[in-house]
Design an enzyme around this catalytic site. Structure first.
Site, PDB file in Angstrom:
ATOM      1  N   ASP A  76      -9.798   3.141   1.292  1.00  0.00           N
ATOM      2  CA  ASP A  76     -10.124   2.408   2.608  1.00  0.00           C
ATOM      3  C   ASP A  76     -10.497   3.583   3.488  1.00  0.00           C
ATOM      4  O   ASP A  76     -11.144   3.048   4.626  1.00  0.00           O
ATOM      5  CB  ASP A  76      -8.553   2.081   3.249  1.00  0.00           C
ATOM      6  CG  ASP A  76      -8.224   0.624   2.556  1.00  0.00           C
ATOM      7  OD1 ASP A  76      -8.972   0.062   2.244  1.00  0.00           O
ATOM      8  OD2 ASP A  76      -6.905   0.564   2.642  1.00  0.00           O
TER       9      ASP A  76
ATOM     10  N   LYS B 284       0.876  -1.229  -0.024  1.00  0.00           N
ATOM     11  CA  LYS B 284      -0.083  -0.001   0.146  1.00  0.00           C
ATOM     12  C   LYS B 284       0.688   1.365   0.108  1.00  0.00           C
ATOM     13  O   LYS B 284       0.348   2.361  -0.326  1.00  0.00           O
ATOM     14  CB  LYS B 284      -0.913  -0.015   1.069  1.00  0.00           C
ATOM     15  CG  LYS B 284      -2.266  -1.069   1.282  1.00  0.00           C
ATOM     16  CD  LYS B 284      -2.927  -0.868   2.261  1.00  0.00           C
ATOM     17  CE  LYS B 284      -4.233  -1.875   2.095  1.00  0.00           C
ATOM     18  NZ  LYS B 284      -5.402  -1.704   2.995  1.00  0.00           N
TER      19      LYS B 284
END
Length: 270
Positions: free
Chosen positions: A105, A68
């Site tokens: 997210d 990420k």
């Protein structure tokens, strides 16, 4: 495009439920396409994006552990996610063919907390990786009180607090959770193949919420301990489906049928 597809990348990736979610929505909407999972080792990340950039059928990918943060080095950061969150979980092909990164997210994390008043209340977050960055970003928007980060590397946790302008403290992951209105596991602890997150929850008030973003297994030791105390809990499917819904619309240009979430959840639990 004849066979457009998207995918999720990570290492490991076998546990991912993202293909089930996206394929369910594709079938429900009658969209011709696919969604896959692909193991990409850290050393192969640059090569992966180079290959996909040359594939006209590829719509994008979701990005999970451990990529990420590293993925930011291989894509166009048009929204300055590096500065705001510091990690991405979604890459898509822009109209000009450029691979662009974003983060869904934070939105996925927030959805099940909508309506919960955490303003000024203490929060504890376990973990200091890419998922924790998105969660801290969301918490700043909720105007929470002091934040305690429990991390294997407390210095990294302290740096995150400073980066997001949050008051609080960073501590090693200890045997007990501090008093908190919300406790979030943003780490991989408790995931299949990883050590459990074994925290004494005795200091949490009776109205505390325990939120574990791990979804394999869905019933983590942390959530089991919270339910034993009759605390409110939020499992990892909530954030998983929430962030996937935003990504799906980016990839396939249509909003997923969220009125069928109960059916989707039953499929994921089968």
């Amino acid at each position: 495009m004849n066979n457009p597809y998207a995918e999720v990348i990570g290492d490991p990736i076998a546990q991912s439920k993202s293909p089930l979610i996206h394929r369910f929505w594709l079938d429900a909407l009658g969209i011709a396409g696919d969604y896959r999972k692909t193991r990409v080792e850290p050393a192969g990340l640059a090569g992966f994006f180079a290959d996909r950039a040359a594939d006209p059928e590829w719509r994008g990918c979701n990005v999970t552990v451990p990529h990420k943060i590293a993925a930011l080095d291989h894509i166009d950061d048009r929204g300055d996610v590096r500065t705001s969150i510091g990690a991405i979980n979604t890459v898509f092909r822009a109209e000009d063919g450029t691979l662009v990164g974003t983060n869904t997210d934070a939105a996925g994390f927030y959805v099940p907390l909508d309506g919960l008043d955490l303003a000024g209340k203490p929060v504890t977050v376990v973990g200091a990786g890419g998922a924790a960055r998105a969660i801290l970003f969301a918490l700043t928007r909720m105007e929470v009180g002091p934040v305690t980060i429990l991390a294997r590397n407390p210095l990294k946790g302290a740096a995150l607090l400073a980066a997001f302008g949050l008051k609080g403290r960073a501590l090693p992951i200890g045997p007990a959770a501090p008093p908190s209105a919300l406790l979030v596991n943003a780490s991989s602890l408790g995931m299949i193949g990883q050590p459990p997150l074994d925290l004494d929850l005795g200091a949490l008030p009776d109205d505390a919420v325990v939120y574990d973003i791990v979804y394999a297994p869905l019933e983590t030791p942390l959530l089991a301990a919270a339910r034993a105390r009759e605390l409110d809990t939020i499992d990892g499917l909530e954030m998983l489906v929430g962030q996937a819904a935003v990504a799906f619309e980016i990839f396939f240009g249509a909003a997923p049928p969220r009125d069928r979430d109960d059916e989707l959840r039953a499929l994921l639990l089968a």
